[in-house]
Design an enzyme around this catalytic site. Structure first.
Site, PDB file in Angstrom:
ATOM      1  N   HIS A 161       0.927  -1.318   0.067  1.00 22.44           N
ATOM      2  CA  HIS A 161       0.316   0.260  -0.214  1.00 22.44           C
ATOM      3  C   HIS A 161       1.211   1.649  -0.118  1.00 22.44           C
ATOM      4  CE1 HIS A 161      -3.821   2.250   1.794  1.00 22.44           C
ATOM      5  NE2 HIS A 161      -2.486   2.823   1.685  1.00 22.44           N
ATOM      6  N   GLU A 162       1.820   0.839   1.146  1.00 25.99           N
ATOM      7  CA  GLU A 162       2.492   2.423   0.801  1.00 25.99           C
ATOM      8  C   GLU A 162       3.617   2.697   0.067  1.00 25.99           C
ATOM      9  OE1 GLU A 162       1.859   4.492   3.146  1.00 25.99           O
ATOM     10  OE2 GLU A 162       0.627   3.283   4.503  1.00 25.99           O
ATOM     11  N   HIS A 169       2.245   4.400  -2.655  1.00 24.09           N
ATOM     12  CA  HIS A 169       1.927   5.502  -2.813  1.00 24.09           C
ATOM     13  C   HIS A 169       2.770   6.392  -3.414  1.00 24.09           C
ATOM     14  CE1 HIS A 169      -1.974   6.345  -0.524  1.00 24.09           C
ATOM     15  NE2 HIS A 169      -0.995   5.432   0.160  1.00 24.09           N
TER      16      HIS A 169
END
Length: 279
Positions: free
Chosen positions: A70-71, A74
């Site tokens: 997820h990170e 980003h």
């Protein structure tokens, strides 16, 4: 300089995803999480060792893998959009240690996961938005993280729908029940995380998706709320009570018909290895 992290392709500069540009190789911690997920999954399916320990390790490692991805997404979207500082910060190595504060990023989310089956958003990356080339790329940076949870959810739901049993009667019935329970609980976490992250509340990714297109005044007011956004959500959920927890209810609606009946129940109680499995 930024140009050192770019490669000339067809007359224009494109992001260079080499090991040097990423700031180093893939984190051995991340690779360890992948190995832990695979090993515990095989052990559960084959009936080796303790089901409760296996479910705990499988779900915890699976959740941490999704947090890292997820990170990472980003950061990858930010790198593609023009903020090449994310490489120097280590965000492109899938290292969970750089994705936030140890307590706020891992301990508190794990605590909420253990007591209620709904984790707080676990990580954060620092993006220098002024380096991004345009509003749409700024919006994409926020959208790319929840997209990981959506993809995780879709893959798990397909696997459970196609190959999973229709009902789980106990942690030992039908065959491989502990494995399917763990997979169902992990699917529940991923769907709930996707819903939570996509809420259009300052401080969450859902708000970040629309923020670039809002007026300066709206963005200024929202910036004052953002540090407390997730606390507002959980205060609201606590005030509404378990029967009116809209995130849990929406998650159950999405899972219905695609996962084994009672799979999430058994998965959660096996995950909480210190309590009674019938609690």
């Amino acid at each position: 300089m930024a140009r050192n992290n770019l490669r000339l392709v067809a007359g224009e500069y494109r992001p260079d995803w080499s090991q040097r540009a990423r700031g180093g190789p893939i984190s051995p911690i991340f690779l360890g999480l992948v190995a832990g997920t695979a090993a515990s999954g095989v052990a559960l399916y084959r009936g080796f060792g303790s089901d409760r320990a296996g479910v705990f390790i499988f779900v915890l490692c699976g959740w941490l893998i999704s947090l890292c991805l997820h990170e990472f997404m980003h950061a990858a979207a930010a790198y593609w959009g023009g903020d090449h500082t994310v490489a120097g910060k280590g965000y492109l190595r899938l290292d969970p240690r750089v994705y936030g504060h140890p307590v706020l990023t891992f301990v508190l989310p794990l605590f909420f996961l253990l007591i209620g089956g709904l984790p707080l958003p676990g990580g954060a990356v620092s993006i220098e938005s002024h380096r991004l080339r345009g509003k749409w790329k700024d919006s994409l940076v926020s959208a790319s993280g929840p997209a990981v949870n959506v993809v995780f959810s879709a893959v798990l739901l397909v696997v459970l729908d196609v190959w999973g049993p229709g009902w789980i009667y106990s942690p030992s019935a039908p065959d491989h029940a502990a494995f399917w329970s763990a997979l169902t609980f992990l699917a529940y976490i991923q769907v709930a995380s996707a819903i939570l992250n996509l809420l259009p509340i300052p401080g969450l990714d859902g708000y970040g998706i629309i923020e670039p297109f809002l007026s300066h005044e709206w963005r200024r007011m929202a910036a004052q709320i953002a540090p407390y956004g997730i606390l507002i959500v959980f205060a609201l959920l606590y005030a509404l009570g378990p029967d009116r927890n809209f995130i849990a209810n929406w998650t159950q609606d999405i899972l219905a018909g695609h996962v084994p009946t009672d799979g999430q129940f058994w998965g959660y109680h096996l995950f909480r290895f210190w309590g009674s499995v019938n609690g």
